[in-house]
Design a protein around this motif. Sequence first.
Motif, mmCIF file in Angstrom:
data_model
loop_
_atom_site.group_PDB
_atom_site.id
_atom_site.type_symbol
_atom_site.label_atom_id
_atom_site.label_comp_id
_atom_site.label_asym_id
_atom_site.label_seq_id
_atom_site.Cartn_x
_atom_site.Cartn_y
_atom_site.Cartn_z
ATOM 1 N N ALA A 367 41.011 41.800 54.357
ATOM 2 C CA ALA A 367 41.815 42.742 53.582
ATOM 3 C C ALA A 367 43.175 42.172 53.213
ATOM 4 N N THR A 368 43.728 41.300 54.039
ATOM 5 C CA THR A 368 45.061 40.757 53.747
ATOM 6 C C THR A 368 45.040 39.763 52.596
ATOM 7 N N LYS A 369 43.870 39.355 52.144
ATOM 8 C CA LYS A 369 43.774 38.381 51.039
ATOM 9 C C LYS A 369 43.357 39.033 49.716
ATOM 10 N N VAL A 370 43.222 40.355 49.720
ATOM 11 C CA VAL A 370 42.788 41.026 48.498
ATOM 12 C C VAL A 370 43.745 40.761 47.346
ATOM 13 N N GLU A 377 46.866 40.577 34.777
ATOM 14 C CA GLU A 377 46.966 41.709 33.851
ATOM 15 C C GLU A 377 47.490 42.960 34.558
ATOM 16 N N LEU A 378 47.295 43.027 35.870
ATOM 17 C CA LEU A 378 47.878 44.141 36.630
ATOM 18 C C LEU A 378 49.378 43.918 36.786
ATOM 19 N N PRO A 379 50.172 45.002 36.794
ATOM 20 C CA PRO A 379 51.626 44.856 36.941
ATOM 21 C C PRO A 379 51.991 44.126 38.232
ATOM 22 N N HIS A 384 52.086 43.129 44.225
ATOM 23 C CA HIS A 384 52.929 42.864 45.394
ATOM 24 C C HIS A 384 52.891 44.026 46.387
ATOM 25 N N TYR A 385 52.655 45.223 45.881
ATOM 26 C CA TYR A 385 52.517 46.360 46.791
ATOM 27 C C TYR A 385 51.295 46.173 47.697
#
Length: 416
Positions: A367-370, A377-379, A384-385
């Motif tokens: 999960a920490t590498k998602v 293309e995502l903000p 970063h969130y």
Amino acid sequence: MVQIPLPPLLKITLSLKSAKSGLLRVGRWLLWGAGVGIGVLHGIIVPRIDDFRPALEEQASRLLGVPVRIGRIEAHSQRLIPTLEFHHIALLDAQGLAALQLPWVQIVLWEPLVIKNPTVKIHRAKDGILWIAGFPIPSTPAAAENAYSHSYSLWDWLPELHIFHGTVTISDKQYSVPPWVLSGVNAVLRNRDGQHILHAETPHIGIKGNFNSRWEGFLFAHTEPILLTHLNPYIKQLEKSEQWGKSGKSGQLGEFTQGTVALNVVIATTVATAPSTPSTPTTPLRVEWTIRNGTVKLPQWFEHAALSVDDWTGSLEWKQHGIHPTVHPTLHSVFQFANADAAGKATLHWSEKNGFLLQGHLSRADATKVHRYLPLELPTAARHYVRDAVLGGTGTNVEFRIKGFFDDFRIAAHIE
């Protein structure tokens, strides 16, 4: 005068003797004629065989429909039927350049045609037409029928062909990629009972083909593991192409830094005919691949550009629903992958009209590498969130789905 009739048995004996004498005379005349013919062949024609070169060039040019040049012809009389050797044969393309060069060709009656050290050019022009050895691949029914008639007349008298140490140069003017050169090509082509059977190999590639009299059939190719870094020059040229510019991207597309790939390719060939119905799709191309320990840099797609995969195997099928230009092809791919961050399998379906649909299943995921796999293309704030908010955890049954067009990502994900 009294005539005494001959007994029937004596009549038969005399008839047989007369027939035997006639046959002997005919045999002597045939042997004498054959001797004269062989004498003329070996004593007059063989020493002057090169004098027939201009006429042979003219006949070959008329038969093939392209200019043919022959450097030299030799004949050797070590056997009853002479052996012919042709040196420096060249088939010229529309620009007058040699599209096919045959340095040495040997012809012996009732034996396979032997060619050594040939070179052939295969290229796609800017208008999309594919050329092989100076011959365009037919794109219309009329052109296909004309090419078929030429092919039939050529292969009808050539039952078997052996090629040794050939070189094939493949280029693409639409993408201006560096030419791909295959050297050390050995091949056997057999033409029997309306079938063309091809076996060819290079130091790293094996090729088999099976076609009917119209050259409709399948071509199979497989490769040994190839370094992925060898593909980088072609990627660099693709970045400069108009097609890449039209996608709305600019700059670097990607670059392999390590790994190997082995390929199995199946190509279906068909002669252009009347358009088939959309309900009967064909698969002109199928590719299977196996990538080991590969790493690719994708700076245009991901913030963490370097993506690695320990194992990636899959297949891709390019389906053509008819040959009419208004009918769009589709692409379908199934693959499975594994690296340090995740392992799973997925399917990809694409069409020009509907875009792409990528959906898959992860058997394990960190999960920490998602955040590393979220596209640019995502903000930035959203990516970063995810990076800062997910501090731990693993997934063992993850379903994901990505749908849309390559120039307009729309992502929907479902995690269980």
